[in-house]
Structure formats: structure tokens, C-alpha cells
Design an enzyme around this catalytic site. Structure first.
Site, PDB file in Angstrom:
ATOM      1  N   LEU A  37       2.175  -8.182  -5.488  1.00 44.66           N
ATOM      2  CA  LEU A  37       3.210  -7.175  -5.266  1.00 44.66           C
ATOM      3  C   LEU A  37       2.727  -5.746  -5.481  1.00 44.66           C
ATOM      4  O   LEU A  37       3.428  -4.795  -5.122  1.00 44.66           O
ATOM      5  CB  LEU A  37       4.404  -7.449  -6.195  1.00 44.66           C
ATOM      6  N   SER A  38       1.563  -5.584  -6.080  1.00 46.20           N
ATOM      7  CA  SER A  38       1.044  -4.229  -6.323  1.00 46.20           C
ATOM      8  C   SER A  38      -0.401  -4.133  -5.851  1.00 46.20           C
ATOM      9  O   SER A  38      -1.040  -5.146  -5.549  1.00 46.20           O
ATOM     10  CB  SER A  38       1.132  -3.874  -7.811  1.00 46.20           C
TER      11      SER A  38
END
Length: 217
Positions: A37-38
Site C-alpha cells: 500500500l505504500s
């Protein structure tokens, strides 16, 4: 047309089965799929990548391994191990894209597993499929695709049978026509014809010729 139909439907079904296998099969062998997600692990793991995490013994972890650990609650972090403190049973981790190490050591108990493999950007699709509505649509789509494949086979099979029957009929009609032409030519050569009642009729010119020869004799 049938070949195109089979190619398209088979291709779509194959893609659906591959996606299902990629997301479901790993869980059956103890590997947990997770979505990045990052961008803290770029370029190794771009945002949206699908990671496959396998549970391991913390004592087997080595410097350079990429692990997933539980930070707080349900928050998971996937970073690379840069140091190991065996006496404290803790690990020092750091994101490849980060300039500094993570703020606190990671205890062995917090380790959830080690990254075994990844597929770039597949996580975007997997994340969408996690919703109940999309799962229902996905499953429904596969069922509809199977039905279409089955119906297509029935339709094409029926059409092939009709074409085969028509082909045999055409051959039969052609054979009868050739036979009739052959009979007419043969009858013409011998001066005979066959009327509608299947009676043999002698050609008049042939009859006169025969009578003339008999008179001469």
C-alpha cells in the site's frame, strides 16, 4: 466462427482461473497474499504489488531478508532486515526507499513471515476483488462464461450436423442427376427412350432403318 468463439471463451476462462489460482491456491499451502500500500519498498516492490508471505521461524531470518511484521493492531509492515540482535530477540528493519531505519526494533514475536515472491501491480486487482459485491460478480461471471461455452458447443454441434445432412443430400441429388443423364445418353445412343411408365419406346428413325434393311433382304 466456432474457432473464434472457442478461443475467446477459453481465453477468458483461463484468465479467470489463473487469477483465482494466484489469489486462492497460496493460502492452501500456508502462504498469505498481501498488497503493498505504500512506496517504502520501491523499487523492489512497487505500490500495488502482491506479496506472498510465508510464516517462518524468526531464528532463521538473515540480514537482507524482507519480512512482514505486525506494527500495531491490524497494521502490517513489510521491510528489509538490516541488523539482528539475537540476545534481545529483535530485528532492525528499514524500507528500501527510506533514508533511516525504522524507529523501533521488531521483536521475534511480531514477525508474521518472510516474503517468498511478488507480482507487480496484481494487488490493485486483488484489492478490488476483496469486496463482497465484486466477489459475487466475479463468481457470477465465471458461471455465465461456463454456460456460454456449453451453449456454444450445443449450437455449433447442431449446425455442424445440419451442414453434414445438407452435404449428404446435395451429394445424393447430384448422384441421381448424373445417373439420369447417363441413362438418357445411353438410351439416345441405342435409339431407345424410356417413357414415364418405364416402358421402352423404339426411336422411329431406328425402326424405319431396321425395316428398310429387312426389305432389302
Amino acid at each position: 466462427m466456432k474457432k473464434i468463439w472457442d478461443f475467446v471463451t477459453s481465453g477468458l476462462l483461463l484468465i479467470a482461473l489463473i487469477l483465482t489460482g494466484i489469489m486462492v491456491v497460496p493460502k492452501l499451502v500456508g502462504i498469505e497474499p498481501m498488497v503493498v500500500l505504500s512506496g517504502s519498498m520501491e523499487p523492489a516492490f512497487p505500490v500495488g504489488s502482491m506479496l506472498y508471505i510465508k510464516e517462518i521461524q524468526p531464528e532463521t531470518i538473515q540480514v537482507g531478508d524482507v519480512i512482514t511484521y505486525q506494527l500495531t493492531g491490524e497494521t502490517m509492515v513489510t521491510h528489509r532486515v538490516v541488523a539482528i540482535d539475537e540476545q534481545a530477540s529483535a530485528l532492525t528493519t528499514k524500507g528500501d526507499a527510506n533514508e533511516v531505519e525504522d524507529g523501533a526494533p521488531v521483536s521475534f514475536e511480531a514477525v508474521k513471515g518472510k516474503v517468498q515472491a511478488h507480482i507487480p501491480y496484481l494487488g490493485f486487482l486483488a484489492d478490488k476483488l476483496n469486496s463482497s459485491a465484486v466477489k459475487i460478480l466475479y463468481i457470477t461471471g465465471i458461471v455465465v462464461l461456463l454456460i456460454l461455452m456449453y451453449m456454444g458447443d450445443i449450437i455449433w454441434s447442431k449446425e455442424e450436423k445440419e451442414n453434414e445432412v445438407n452435404s449428404k443430400k446435395e451429394k445424393s441429388d447430384k448422384g441421381k442427376s448424373n445417373k439420369e443423364k447417363t441413362n438418357k445418353n445411353r438410351d439416345k445412343n441405342v435409339g431407345l427412350t424410356i417413357d414415364s411408365s418405364d416402358n421402352i419406346v423404339v426411336d422411329e428413325s431406328m425402326e424405319e432403318s431396321v425395316n428398310d434393311k429387312l426389305a432389302e433382304k
